[in-house]
Design a protein around this motif. Structure first.
Motif, mmCIF file in Angstrom:
data_model
loop_
_atom_site.group_PDB
_atom_site.id
_atom_site.type_symbol
_atom_site.label_atom_id
_atom_site.label_comp_id
_atom_site.label_asym_id
_atom_site.label_seq_id
_atom_site.Cartn_x
_atom_site.Cartn_y
_atom_site.Cartn_z
ATOM 1 N N UNK A 4 20.750 -47.498 35.296
ATOM 2 C CA UNK A 4 21.239 -48.776 35.788
ATOM 3 C C UNK A 4 20.129 -49.813 35.871
ATOM 4 N N UNK A 5 18.897 -49.356 36.046
ATOM 5 C CA UNK A 5 17.741 -50.254 36.145
ATOM 6 C C UNK A 5 16.503 -49.503 35.707
ATOM 7 N N UNK A 6 15.582 -50.107 34.953
ATOM 8 C CA UNK A 6 15.664 -51.490 34.476
ATOM 9 C C UNK A 6 16.663 -51.650 33.344
ATOM 10 N N UNK A 7 17.295 -52.800 33.284
ATOM 11 C CA UNK A 7 18.255 -53.123 32.236
ATOM 12 C C UNK A 7 17.511 -53.800 31.100
ATOM 13 N N UNK A 8 17.747 -53.355 29.886
ATOM 14 C CA UNK A 8 17.100 -53.949 28.718
ATOM 15 C C UNK A 8 18.148 -54.605 27.830
ATOM 16 N N UNK A 9 17.711 -55.259 26.780
ATOM 17 C CA UNK A 9 18.622 -55.893 25.834
ATOM 18 C C UNK A 9 19.582 -54.860 25.249
ATOM 19 N N UNK A 10 19.049 -53.630 25.027
ATOM 20 C CA UNK A 10 19.871 -52.600 24.419
ATOM 21 C C UNK A 10 20.869 -52.008 25.407
ATOM 22 N N UNK A 11 20.478 -51.872 26.651
ATOM 23 C CA UNK A 11 21.356 -51.191 27.603
ATOM 24 C C UNK A 11 22.411 -52.106 28.202
ATOM 25 N N UNK A 12 22.170 -53.410 28.236
ATOM 26 C CA UNK A 12 23.083 -54.316 28.922
ATOM 27 C C UNK A 12 24.523 -54.236 28.412
ATOM 28 N N UNK A 13 24.782 -54.221 27.071
ATOM 29 C CA UNK A 13 26.178 -54.168 26.624
ATOM 30 C C UNK A 13 26.927 -52.951 27.139
ATOM 31 N N UNK A 14 26.242 -51.793 27.262
ATOM 32 C CA UNK A 14 26.926 -50.584 27.685
ATOM 33 C C UNK A 14 27.402 -50.677 29.131
ATOM 34 N N UNK A 15 26.798 -51.575 29.905
ATOM 35 C CA UNK A 15 27.231 -51.745 31.289
ATOM 36 C C UNK A 15 28.688 -52.189 31.357
ATOM 37 N N UNK A 16 29.194 -52.748 30.268
ATOM 38 C CA UNK A 16 30.577 -53.204 30.233
ATOM 39 C C UNK A 16 31.484 -52.199 29.521
ATOM 40 N N UNK A 17 30.967 -50.963 29.305
ATOM 41 C CA UNK A 17 31.792 -49.903 28.735
ATOM 42 C C UNK A 17 31.920 -49.961 27.227
ATOM 43 N N UNK A 18 30.966 -50.612 26.544
ATOM 44 C CA UNK A 18 31.027 -50.691 25.096
ATOM 45 C C UNK A 18 31.907 -51.861 24.687
ATOM 46 N N UNK A 19 32.267 -51.923 23.439
ATOM 47 C CA UNK A 19 33.126 -53.000 22.990
ATOM 48 C C UNK A 19 32.751 -53.469 21.610
#
Length: 287
Positions: A4-19
């Motif tokens: 959950x932290x630190x959030x990077x450019x790569x990890x941020x989209x997955x916080x919304x469950x993909x898409x």
């Protein structure tokens, strides 16, 4: 496990469950993208490998020359602040918490624990784990961490495996005024007794230095609360790894740290935050 932290450019989209963003990148929504704990798959709920956990919890590099001691604590607490339930930490733990627990032990040179916790939790020697053998050898470490018990009275059962069958000798940290017969009994049982304080008590700063002098610079304490409180009050704690259990227990259980208070609360900075099955695994370092 997911980061959950630190959030990077790569990890941020997955916080919304993909898409769509992830599908356009070549993967199905919610599917992991290679890259390890810091990559986009870090937020996918999957069981991390021990190597990934070891990388996430690696001790900091101390620069050139001899390693300086680094003392981290690993504790678990319920949402309402209980460090135990009915005197034990196991009821508020989880499988993921135990994986982190085992990884932190495998990274350490020494595990520092209070005598009361040894008695309550039925402490045993740290065991060698094949998964970490090569990494420990490369780091110049022995097959397993030593156990160091902080005790004034040496009121310990020296017939336990902690003394009769450890891979490395158990260390006892005590004061200069400890009873000679108890010191003799400990040494006869194979323990290494180290004086780290005047009178009956142990000076936390002196204990940290004494362990470092033995070559134990990667230090881990698992409490209990009284010992952790003493370490906090003495300002020798460098890092806190705290598991927050998604449970409520009420009652009068101890917090993770007790004992003397500090004049001004110590400020620590958040280093990382992981999650699995509602359990939060935080890592804080002194600011």
């Amino acid at each position: 496990m997911r980061r959950l932290f630190p959030v990077t450019y790569e990890t941020a989209p997955q916080a919304f469950g993909g898409g769509p963003e992830r599908e356009e990148a070549g993967g199905a929504a919610g599917a992991p993208v290679p890259g390890g704990p810091a990559g986009a798959d870090a937020l996918v709920n999957r069981e991390w490998s021990l190597a990934e956990l070891a990388a996430a919890y690696a001790y900091p590099e101390t620069g050139s020359g001899a390693r300086q001691p680094w003392l981290r604590a690993n504790m678990v607490s319920t949402l309402d602040g209980a460090a135990q339930h009915q005197g034990h930490s196991q009821p508020i733990s989880s499988a993921a918490d135990m994986r982190v627990f085992g990884t932190l032990r495998a990274l350490a040179d020494v595990i520092v624990v209070g005598a009361e916790t040894v008695r309550q939790e039925g402490y045993r020697p740290a065991r060698a784990r094949a998964e970490f053998a090569a990494a420990r050898q490369a780091a110049g470490q022995g097959p397993a961490a030593a156990i160091a018990i902080v005790t004034a009275g040496l009121d310990l059962d020296f017939s336990l495996p902690l003394f009769t069958s450890p891979l490395v000798p158990t260390v006892i940290l005590t004061g200069a005024a400890a009873a000679p017969d108890r010191v003799a009994a400990a040494e006869k049982a194979g323990a290494r007794v180290v004086v780290a304080g005047e009178g009956m008590g142990v000076d936390p700063a002196r204990a940290v230095r004494a362990l470092a002098d033995l070559g134990h610079t990667r230090q881990l304490t698992e409490g209990g609360p009284r010992l952790l409180g003493q370490l906090v009050a003495a300002d020798v704690l460098d890092e806190l790894c705290l598991t927050v259990s998604p449970m409520l227990s009420a009652g009068d259980a101890q917090r993770i740290a007790g004992g003397p208070s500090v004049t001004v609360p110590r400020r620590f900075g958040l280093e990382s935050l992981l999650e699995e099955d509602g359990f939060l695994f935080s890592r804080y370092r002194r600011s």
